[in-house]
Design a protein around this motif. Structure first.
Motif, PDB file in Angstrom:
ATOM      1  N   ARG A   8       0.858  -1.199   0.000  1.00 36.59           N
ATOM      2  CA  ARG A   8       0.000   0.000   0.000  1.00 36.59           C
ATOM      3  C   ARG A   8       0.887   1.239   0.000  1.00 36.59           C
ATOM      4  O   ARG A   8       2.043   1.222   0.411  1.00 36.59           O
ATOM      5  N   ASP A  44      -4.365   8.454   4.493  1.00 39.90           N
ATOM      6  CA  ASP A  44      -4.196   8.565   5.950  1.00 39.90           C
ATOM      7  C   ASP A  44      -4.733   9.919   6.425  1.00 39.90           C
ATOM      8  O   ASP A  44      -3.977  10.856   6.674  1.00 39.90           O
ATOM      9  N   TYR A 185      -1.919   7.787  13.920  1.00 34.24           N
ATOM     10  CA  TYR A 185      -1.490   6.913  12.829  1.00 34.24           C
ATOM     11  C   TYR A 185      -1.000   5.531  13.279  1.00 34.24           C
ATOM     12  O   TYR A 185      -1.282   4.524  12.621  1.00 34.24           O
ATOM     13  N   ARG A 203       8.774   1.840   3.224  1.00 28.50           N
ATOM     14  CA  ARG A 203       8.631   3.259   3.573  1.00 28.50           C
ATOM     15  C   ARG A 203       9.991   3.826   3.942  1.00 28.50           C
ATOM     16  O   ARG A 203      10.984   3.107   3.974  1.00 28.50           O
TER      17      ARG A 203
HETATM   18  N1  GLU Z   1       0.855   8.348   6.399  1.00 27.85           N
HETATM   19  C1  GLU Z   1       2.145   7.856   6.770  1.00 27.85           C
HETATM   20  C2  GLU Z   1       3.200   8.787   6.199  1.00 27.85           C
HETATM   21  O1  GLU Z   1       2.924   9.430   5.208  1.00 27.85           O
HETATM   22  C3  GLU Z   1       2.324   6.468   6.254  1.00 27.85           C
HETATM   23  C4  GLU Z   1       3.549   5.786   6.702  1.00 27.85           C
HETATM   24  C5  GLU Z   1       3.511   4.306   6.381  1.00 27.85           C
HETATM   25  O2  GLU Z   1       3.808   3.973   5.249  1.00 27.85           O
HETATM   26  O3  GLU Z   1       3.149   3.530   7.231  1.00 27.85           O
HETATM   27  O4  GLU Z   1       4.273   8.915   6.749  1.00 27.85           O
END
Ligand code: GLU
Length: 439
Positions: A8, A44, A185, A203
């Motif tokens: 994702r 998110d 989160y 990430r």
């Molecule tokens: N919304 C989080 C960010 O942009 C997602 C991080 C993740 O991939 O878990 O840092």
């Protein structure tokens, strides 16, 4: 990867996507496609104050432009029930607990710890509150909720960084829900990854510590944690942080600046890995060759000038079919578009420049004539071959002018090119001449 991957991309819609986020998006997209799996776009948006719908739309537009299609889209703001249920379970099992400290109190406590040379880790004071004390505090304060870390040494095999270990006892118990009720989160992400069967999370390296806490959280929820890979962060060409320049490196600005989407994706797919950044003809080539283990820990330098060069090289190598729709949008008639692309494509830095060359084909231009060349060019006009001009028009003309004037090489070709195009440089004249409607 043995299991069929599910990955994702999980941006927060609090700003525009930039090259930094794009790297995350590309690596997750490739990991999914390379294994014949699924790629989910997860918005998110639990931070209701900072999330904006226009950014959600911009994220979709950017991914569309890049050709990074997604198989499903979910929004965290619509999944509050799932998170509340997980939170309640953790509370019931003693893995989540209420805390009543204000941000000021916590700040003061951290300062004291630092002054005493201790790490500023939350001391879990709330765990020793009696029910009566909690009830009394509740009269004036709303609690926030923390996750009780297991305190173990947590290890995982990182898909990019290799063996990783984090001492959970060195971390503060992460806040799951703020006093104002907002779920954070950390829990939302774990609940989603577990519920959606995400198998691989790629990430940025800024998430390594989060990952340790999240793996502990997966275990507390009785879920299997996905495999994690943390790519290094991008820096500017001289190793400086990119954060200040990210505004100008938003995908929207790059698009407006004429960067080729395929160039952007192929650069992000390779930069910081042992594979070279080189033009590819399609995304399929990148998918076939994807291997996350080729990436390293070292910060990855990103140079906008290199991107511009890579974009130009990518564009020049694109087959006609890949640009046909865009040439049509520039008003280039279908019957001539392919010949036009063969002539002009190899000279472009950005596709938008094709418009100028098409205007030249359609309308002609004022001849550029260097001092001393006036008579030469005037005679040359009289020697132009009769229309229609085919692929041999240029050689017929230059041969005739050569025979008449005795000039050769640059002294022959350059004034003729300048006479027809008004410029010193440009497409292969043999290919361009048949496209010129004037003179
Ligand atoms: N919304 C989080 C960010 O942009 C997602 C991080 C993740 O991939 O878990 O840092």
């Amino acid at each position: 990867m043995t299991t069929t991957p599910s990955t994702r991309f999980a941006p927060s819609p609090t700003g525009r996507l930039h090259v930094g986020n794009l790297r995350t998006a590309v690596l997750n997209w490739l990991a999914a496609r390379a294994g014949g799996g699924r790629f989910v776009l997860r918005i998110d948006d639990t931070d209701t104050e900072r999330s904006e719908e226009r950014y959600v739309e911009a994220i979709r537009r950017d991914l569309d432009w890049l050709g990074l299609g997604w198989d499903a889209e979910v929004r965290q703001s619509e999944r509050a029930d799932l998170y509340a249920e997980a939170e309640a379970r953790l509370m019931a099992e003693g893995r989540a607990y209420e805390c009543f400290e204000t941000p000021e109190e916590l700040d003061l406590r951290r300062k004291k710890q630092r002054a005493m040379g201790r790490p500023p880790v939350y001391d879990r004071a709330a765990l020793s509150l009696s029910d009566d004390e909690k009830a009394a505090l509740r009269q004036t304060r709303t609690p926030h909720v923390r996750f009780l870390l297991s305190g173990t040494r947590l290890t995982w095999h990182d898909l990019v960084r290799g063996e990783e270990a984090v001492e959970l006892s060195a971390l503060s118990d992460p806040v799951l829900r703020r006093a104002d009720g907002q779920l954070l989160y950390t829990l939302a992400s774990v609940v989603d990854d577990a519920e959606m069967g995400i198998t691989h999370v790629v990430r940025g390296a800024d998430h390594v510590t989060n990952t340790a806490a999240q793996i502990d959280l997966f275990a507390a929820l009785g879920a299997t944690a996905p495999a994690f890979g943390h790519h290094s962060l991008l820096t500017g060409p001289d190793g400086e942080g990119l954060s200040k320049r990210l505004g100008s490196l938003s995908l929207e600005e790059l698009r407006e600046g004429g960067v080729e989407p395929l160039a952007l994706v192929s650069m992000m797919a390779r930069l910081g890995s042992s594979a070279p950044v080189e033009p590819v003809a399609s995304l399929d080539g990148l998918v076939a060759d994807f291997d996350l283990s080729r990436f390293g820990r070292a910060p990855t330098r990103f140079d906008p000038e290199e991107l511009a060069l890579h974009s130009a090289r990518t564009l020049r190598g694109l087959p006609f079919e890949a640009v046909a729709t865009r040439l049509h949008a520039l008003g280039i008639p279908e019957a001539e578009a392919q010949a036009f692309w063969s002539a002009v494509g190899p000279n472009l830095d950005r596709l938008a420049e094709a418009e100028t060359w098409w205007a030249l084909c359609r309308e002609g231009t004022k001849a550029a004539i260097a001092p001393g060349d006036e008579d030469f060019v005037e005679t040359a006009w009289t020697l132009l071959p009769p229309r229609p001009w085919g692929g041999d028009a240029w050689s017929a003309w230059t041969s005739a002018v050569k025979a008449h004037s005795g000039r050769k090489g640059r002294a022959l070709f350059l004034p003729l090119r300048r006479a027809l195009t008004g410029r010193d440089k440009g497409p292969d004249m043999a290919l361009l001449m048949p496209l010129l409607r004037r003179p």
